[in-house]
Design a protein around this motif. Sequence first.
Motif, PDB file in Angstrom:
ATOM      1  N   VAL A 189       5.864  25.340 -12.087  1.00 49.15           N
ATOM      2  CA  VAL A 189       4.398  25.425 -12.094  1.00 49.15           C
ATOM      3  C   VAL A 189       3.864  25.137 -13.488  1.00 49.15           C
ATOM      4  O   VAL A 189       2.846  24.445 -13.647  1.00 49.15           O
ATOM      5  N   ILE A 190       4.547  25.632 -14.512  1.00 45.64           N
ATOM      6  CA  ILE A 190       4.111  25.375 -15.883  1.00 45.64           C
ATOM      7  C   ILE A 190       4.185  23.885 -16.201  1.00 45.64           C
ATOM      8  O   ILE A 190       3.274  23.315 -16.813  1.00 45.64           O
ATOM      9  N   VAL A 191       5.260  23.225 -15.782  1.00 43.74           N
ATOM     10  CA  VAL A 191       5.406  21.791 -16.025  1.00 43.74           C
ATOM     11  C   VAL A 191       4.307  21.017 -15.302  1.00 43.74           C
ATOM     12  O   VAL A 191       3.674  20.119 -15.872  1.00 43.74           O
ATOM     13  N   VAL A 192       4.052  21.363 -14.052  1.00 45.18           N
ATOM     14  CA  VAL A 192       3.018  20.671 -13.276  1.00 45.18           C
ATOM     15  C   VAL A 192       1.645  20.896 -13.904  1.00 45.18           C
ATOM     16  O   VAL A 192       0.852  19.947 -14.027  1.00 45.18           O
ATOM     17  N   LEU A 193       1.357  22.105 -14.315  1.00 44.24           N
ATOM     18  CA  LEU A 193       0.072  22.369 -14.976  1.00 44.24           C
ATOM     19  C   LEU A 193      -0.048  21.598 -16.283  1.00 44.24           C
ATOM     20  O   LEU A 193      -1.132  21.107 -16.625  1.00 44.24           O
ATOM     21  N   GLY A 194       1.041  21.464 -17.019  1.00 46.00           N
ATOM     22  CA  GLY A 194       1.028  20.677 -18.248  1.00 46.00           C
ATOM     23  C   GLY A 194       0.767  19.209 -17.966  1.00 46.00           C
ATOM     24  O   GLY A 194       0.016  18.551 -18.701  1.00 46.00           O
ATOM     25  N   LEU A 195       1.378  18.678 -16.917  1.00 43.54           N
ATOM     26  CA  LEU A 195       1.146  17.278 -16.563  1.00 43.54           C
ATOM     27  C   LEU A 195      -0.283  17.053 -16.099  1.00 43.54           C
ATOM     28  O   LEU A 195      -0.898  16.030 -16.429  1.00 43.54           O
ATOM     29  N   ILE A 196      -0.811  18.001 -15.324  1.00 44.21           N
ATOM     30  CA  ILE A 196      -2.200  17.874 -14.866  1.00 44.21           C
ATOM     31  C   ILE A 196      -3.145  17.895 -16.069  1.00 44.21           C
ATOM     32  O   ILE A 196      -4.071  17.095 -16.151  1.00 44.21           O
ATOM     33  N   GLU A 197      -2.886  18.793 -17.008  1.00 42.35           N
ATOM     34  CA  GLU A 197      -3.734  18.900 -18.198  1.00 42.35           C
ATOM     35  C   GLU A 197      -3.643  17.635 -19.047  1.00 42.35           C
ATOM     36  O   GLU A 197      -4.649  17.176 -19.580  1.00 42.35           O
ATOM     37  N   ARG A 198      -2.459  17.071 -19.131  1.00 41.40           N
ATOM     38  CA  ARG A 198      -2.279  15.878 -19.966  1.00 41.40           C
ATOM     39  C   ARG A 198      -3.008  14.662 -19.391  1.00 41.40           C
ATOM     40  O   ARG A 198      -3.631  13.903 -20.122  1.00 41.40           O
ATOM     41  N   TYR A 199      -2.913  14.487 -18.085  1.00 37.83           N
ATOM     42  CA  TYR A 199      -3.508  13.303 -17.472  1.00 37.83           C
ATOM     43  C   TYR A 199      -4.961  13.516 -17.046  1.00 37.83           C
ATOM     44  O   TYR A 199      -5.665  12.566 -16.761  1.00 37.83           O
ATOM     45  N   ASP A 200      -5.394  14.768 -16.987  1.00 43.00           N
ATOM     46  CA  ASP A 200      -6.762  15.045 -16.563  1.00 43.00           C
ATOM     47  C   ASP A 200      -7.719  15.043 -17.752  1.00 43.00           C
ATOM     48  O   ASP A 200      -8.893  14.738 -17.597  1.00 43.00           O
ATOM     49  N   GLY A 201      -7.208  15.447 -18.906  1.00 40.24           N
ATOM     50  CA  GLY A 201      -8.058  15.615 -20.069  1.00 40.24           C
ATOM     51  C   GLY A 201      -8.419  14.346 -20.706  1.00 40.24           C
ATOM     52  O   GLY A 201      -9.359  14.027 -21.318  1.00 40.24           O
TER      53      GLY A 201
END
Length: 74
Positions: free
Chosen positions: A62-74
Amino acid sequence: MQVLLVLTSALLVPLVLLHKGKGGGLSDMFGGGITSSAGSSGVAERNLNRITVGVALAWAGVIVVLGLIERYDG
């Protein structure tokens, strides 16, 4: 995903605290090493280990997925 992170975090803490002390750490300081047998691991302990590892892997995922979402969403 953030709700899943909170749930896995809240579940991981008591699972880790339920484990027996293996000795040589803080558990010996508070008397945990006196009553625990070092080599014996029953079925309940093995199941607790499996559940803890599963929840920890889910937490890390979940932490990895949240990090990827934050990286590509921001």
